[in-house]
Design a protein around this motif. Structure first.
Motif, PDB file in Angstrom:
ATOM      1  N   UNK A 141       0.824  -1.205   0.000  1.00  0.00           N
ATOM      2  CA  UNK A 141       0.000   0.000   0.000  1.00  0.00           C
ATOM      3  C   UNK A 141       0.863   1.262   0.000  1.00  0.00           C
ATOM      4  N   UNK A 142       1.975   1.227   0.742  1.00  0.00           N
ATOM      5  CA  UNK A 142       2.881   2.386   0.754  1.00  0.00           C
ATOM      6  C   UNK A 142       3.491   2.600  -0.627  1.00  0.00           C
ATOM      7  N   UNK A 143       3.921   1.518  -1.278  1.00  0.00           N
ATOM      8  CA  UNK A 143       4.477   1.632  -2.632  1.00  0.00           C
ATOM      9  C   UNK A 143       3.445   2.187  -3.590  1.00  0.00           C
ATOM     10  N   UNK A 144       2.197   1.711  -3.466  1.00  0.00           N
ATOM     11  CA  UNK A 144       1.136   2.197  -4.345  1.00  0.00           C
ATOM     12  C   UNK A 144       0.918   3.695  -4.165  1.00  0.00           C
ATOM     13  N   UNK A 145       0.948   4.168  -2.913  1.00  0.00           N
ATOM     14  CA  UNK A 145       0.763   5.598  -2.657  1.00  0.00           C
ATOM     15  C   UNK A 145       1.888   6.430  -3.266  1.00  0.00           C
ATOM     16  N   UNK A 146       3.133   5.954  -3.137  1.00  0.00           N
ATOM     17  CA  UNK A 146       4.269   6.693  -3.689  1.00  0.00           C
ATOM     18  C   UNK A 146       4.203   6.768  -5.207  1.00  0.00           C
ATOM     19  N   UNK A 147       3.787   5.666  -5.839  1.00  0.00           N
ATOM     20  CA  UNK A 147       3.660   5.668  -7.305  1.00  0.00           C
ATOM     21  C   UNK A 147       2.539   6.605  -7.726  1.00  0.00           C
ATOM     22  N   UNK A 192       7.094 -20.117  -2.089  1.00  0.00           N
ATOM     23  CA  UNK A 192       7.915 -19.115  -1.419  1.00  0.00           C
ATOM     24  C   UNK A 192       7.137 -18.364  -0.347  1.00  0.00           C
ATOM     25  N   UNK A 193       5.818 -18.369  -0.481  1.00  0.00           N
ATOM     26  CA  UNK A 193       4.933 -17.763   0.510  1.00  0.00           C
ATOM     27  C   UNK A 193       3.672 -18.604   0.604  1.00  0.00           C
ATOM     28  N   UNK A 194       2.997 -18.481   1.750  1.00  0.00           N
ATOM     29  CA  UNK A 194       1.716 -19.173   1.896  1.00  0.00           C
ATOM     30  C   UNK A 194       0.551 -18.288   1.495  1.00  0.00           C
ATOM     31  N   UNK A 195       0.798 -16.960   1.372  1.00  0.00           N
ATOM     32  CA  UNK A 195      -0.282 -16.036   1.060  1.00  0.00           C
ATOM     33  C   UNK A 195       0.218 -14.964   0.103  1.00  0.00           C
ATOM     34  N   UNK A 196      -0.734 -14.187  -0.422  1.00  0.00           N
ATOM     35  CA  UNK A 196      -0.405 -13.074  -1.305  1.00  0.00           C
ATOM     36  C   UNK A 196      -0.824 -11.783  -0.604  1.00  0.00           C
ATOM     37  N   UNK A 197       0.128 -10.993  -0.105  1.00  0.00           N
ATOM     38  CA  UNK A 197      -0.233  -9.793   0.654  1.00  0.00           C
ATOM     39  C   UNK A 197      -0.896  -8.699  -0.173  1.00  0.00           C
ATOM     40  N   UNK A 198      -0.855  -8.812  -1.488  1.00  0.00           N
ATOM     41  CA  UNK A 198      -1.507  -7.793  -2.324  1.00  0.00           C
ATOM     42  C   UNK A 198      -3.013  -8.015  -2.396  1.00  0.00           C
ATOM     43  N   UNK A 199      -3.453  -9.250  -2.153  1.00  0.00           N
ATOM     44  CA  UNK A 199      -4.887  -9.516  -2.145  1.00  0.00           C
ATOM     45  C   UNK A 199      -5.562  -8.668  -1.070  1.00  0.00           C
ATOM     46  N   UNK A 200      -6.581  -7.967  -1.467  1.00  0.00           N
ATOM     47  CA  UNK A 200      -7.276  -7.111  -0.524  1.00  0.00           C
ATOM     48  C   UNK A 200      -6.847  -5.659  -0.581  1.00  0.00           C
ATOM     49  N   UNK A 201      -5.751  -5.357  -1.281  1.00  0.00           N
ATOM     50  CA  UNK A 201      -5.328  -3.964  -1.437  1.00  0.00           C
ATOM     51  C   UNK A 201      -6.293  -3.274  -2.402  1.00  0.00           C
ATOM     52  N   UNK A 202      -6.865  -2.176  -1.970  1.00  0.00           N
ATOM     53  CA  UNK A 202      -7.821  -1.440  -2.807  1.00  0.00           C
ATOM     54  C   UNK A 202      -7.043  -0.518  -3.732  1.00  0.00           C
ATOM     55  N   UNK A 203      -7.138  -0.790  -5.026  1.00  0.00           N
ATOM     56  CA  UNK A 203      -6.381   0.000  -5.996  1.00  0.00           C
ATOM     57  C   UNK A 203      -7.241   1.122  -6.559  1.00  0.00           C
ATOM     58  N   UNK A 204      -6.634   2.259  -6.891  1.00  0.00           N
ATOM     59  CA  UNK A 204      -7.402   3.353  -7.502  1.00  0.00           C
ATOM     60  C   UNK A 204      -7.790   2.993  -8.928  1.00  0.00           C
ATOM     61  N   UNK A 205      -8.826   3.646  -9.413  1.00  0.00           N
ATOM     62  CA  UNK A 205      -9.205   3.470 -10.815  1.00  0.00           C
ATOM     63  C   UNK A 205      -8.021   3.893 -11.674  1.00  0.00           C
ATOM     64  N   UNK A 206      -7.789   3.127 -12.771  1.00  0.00           N
ATOM     65  CA  UNK A 206      -6.570   3.382 -13.544  1.00  0.00           C
ATOM     66  C   UNK A 206      -6.651   4.605 -14.438  1.00  0.00           C
ATOM     67  N   UNK A 207      -7.803   5.238 -14.505  1.00  0.00           N
ATOM     68  CA  UNK A 207      -7.902   6.489 -15.251  1.00  0.00           C
ATOM     69  C   UNK A 207      -7.882   6.337 -16.757  1.00  0.00           C
ATOM     70  N   UNK A 208      -8.123   5.132 -17.252  1.00  0.00           N
ATOM     71  CA  UNK A 208      -8.127   4.942 -18.702  1.00  0.00           C
ATOM     72  C   UNK A 208      -9.315   5.677 -19.316  1.00  0.00           C
ATOM     73  N   UNK A 209      -9.039   6.336 -20.422  1.00  0.00           N
ATOM     74  CA  UNK A 209     -10.091   7.073 -21.103  1.00  0.00           C
ATOM     75  C   UNK A 209     -10.381   6.432 -22.462  1.00  0.00           C
ATOM     76  N   UNK A 210     -11.648   6.447 -22.819  1.00  0.00           N
ATOM     77  CA  UNK A 210     -12.045   5.895 -24.116  1.00  0.00           C
ATOM     78  C   UNK A 210     -12.472   7.040 -25.005  1.00  0.00           C
ATOM     79  N   UNK A 211     -11.791   7.201 -26.112  1.00  0.00           N
ATOM     80  CA  UNK A 211     -12.113   8.288 -27.034  1.00  0.00           C
ATOM     81  C   UNK A 211     -12.419   7.736 -28.405  1.00  0.00           C
ATOM     82  N   UNK A 212     -13.498   8.177 -28.976  1.00  0.00           N
ATOM     83  CA  UNK A 212     -13.880   7.772 -30.330  1.00  0.00           C
ATOM     84  C   UNK A 212     -13.750   8.971 -31.268  1.00  0.00           C
TER      85      UNK A 212
END
Length: 337
Positions: A141-147, A192-212
């Protein structure tokens, strides 16, 4: 010297030197390979009874198709492997085709270039030194905020395409953390791990725009192509390719990869295994969810052809300057607005 238990097949006690005794389990994997895993030395907490209980647990994992020794080695390796090392292994397996996407397909070279740039620009600087086993959801989550805040950006060389400025932002943060989640799912598969810590991280909308393209833009494009066709210095096949792109809605890579054997002239189609994007087909069919397209694509030839013909014919009309009057419902909607 090894003494085998009469009650639990494969469980035993071994004395290799001196008076030290270790409890072991011998089993066979689903591939038929024999494995030996050491539970621990005799003494607290391991007694014959507690070791026998653990042996039953391990053999239960084997019965369910697991490999306890491989899992144990994976956990040990995870302690030394960093996120940067894991990314390198993931990309290497993707590039050689040993690892497939969730749709059981090989990633396209263009997608792999983007993945590698996200690793080099965002993941490695922020998380590359973190041990795989130690990564937490808070780290992700910290990495996501910095990006998202644009803290990490740099120029990346894209082979023959030269340098490219890769910046942060909400869209970059969402897609990068999505890639990190896929890489950590791969880590779970490797043990290498028993779980995936990224599961459950709420990501922002990617902001993709559709233009015709607007009507006047289609008309201008058609006029420009007509002018270019009269210019003897313009490469004619390139103009044909542009028209093909406009009338089919395909992506550039799909057109460049098209070969005559891929085309079914009788059915007026190209196979789905050509690599046509679900997004392309789904857009023609009006699907918002690509999983719907995947279920529908194998029986959608007639609907797909009808939709493609209608879109192509209308596009050709606009490029030829044929502009129809608006539909009555459009006039009504504009007057109400």
């Amino acid at each position: 010297m090894t003494l085998w238990d009469d009650a639990v097949v494969g469980f035993g006690a071994r004395r290799r030197q001196g008076t030290q005794i270790s409890y072991i389990v011998v089993y066979r994997t689903v591939e038929g390979r024999q494995r030996l895993i050491t539970i621990g030395r005799h003494g607290s907490p391991w007694t014959a009874d507690t070791a026998r209980t653990e042996a039953l647990h391990l053999l239960g994992e084997v019965a369910r198709g697991g490999d306890p020794l491989a899992d144990q080695r994976g956990r040990r390796a995870a302690g030394a492997m960093s996120i940067g090392d894991l990314c390198d292994r993931y990309l290497a397996d993707m590039e050689t085709g040993r690892l497939l996407t969730r749709h059981r397909q090989i990633k396209k070279p263009s997608t792999l270039r983007i993945d590698r740039s996200r690793v080099e620009v965002h993941i490695r600087p922020l998380l590359g030194a973190v041990p795989v086993a130690a990564l937490t959801r808070e780290d992700a989550e910290r990495a996501m905020s910095l990006i998202a805040e644009g803290r990490i950006s740099q120029q990346v060389r894209r082979d023959k395409y030269g340098l490219s400025n890769v910046r942060g932002g909400r869209g970059a943060a969402s897609r990068t953390i999505g890639l990190l989640g896929a890489i950590l799912t791969y880590a779970v598969r490797l043990g290498l791990r028993a779980d995936n810590p990224v599961h459950g991280v709420v990501r922002p909308a990617d902001g993709r725009r559709e233009r015709r393209l607007r009507v006047e833009e289609y008309v201008a494009l058609g006029e420009g192509l007509l002018v270019a066709e009269d210019d003897t210095e313009v490469w004619a096949p390139g103009l044909v390719a542009i028209r093909f792109l406009l009338l089919t809605g395909w992506r550039r890579g799909e057109v460049l990869g098209l070969r005559w054997p891929d085309i079914d002239l009788a059915r007026r189609t190209a196979p789905a295994d050509l690599g046509l994007a679900d997004a392309t087909i789904g857009t023609l069919l009006g699907h918002r969810d690509h999983t719907i397209t995947q279920r529908y694509i194998h029986s959608a030839d007639a609907a797909l052809l009808a939709a493609a013909d209608a879109v192509a014919e209308r596009t050709a009309e606009l490029m030829a300057g044929i502009v129809r009057p608006p539909h009555p419902t459009q006039v009504l909607a504009s007057s109400i607005a």
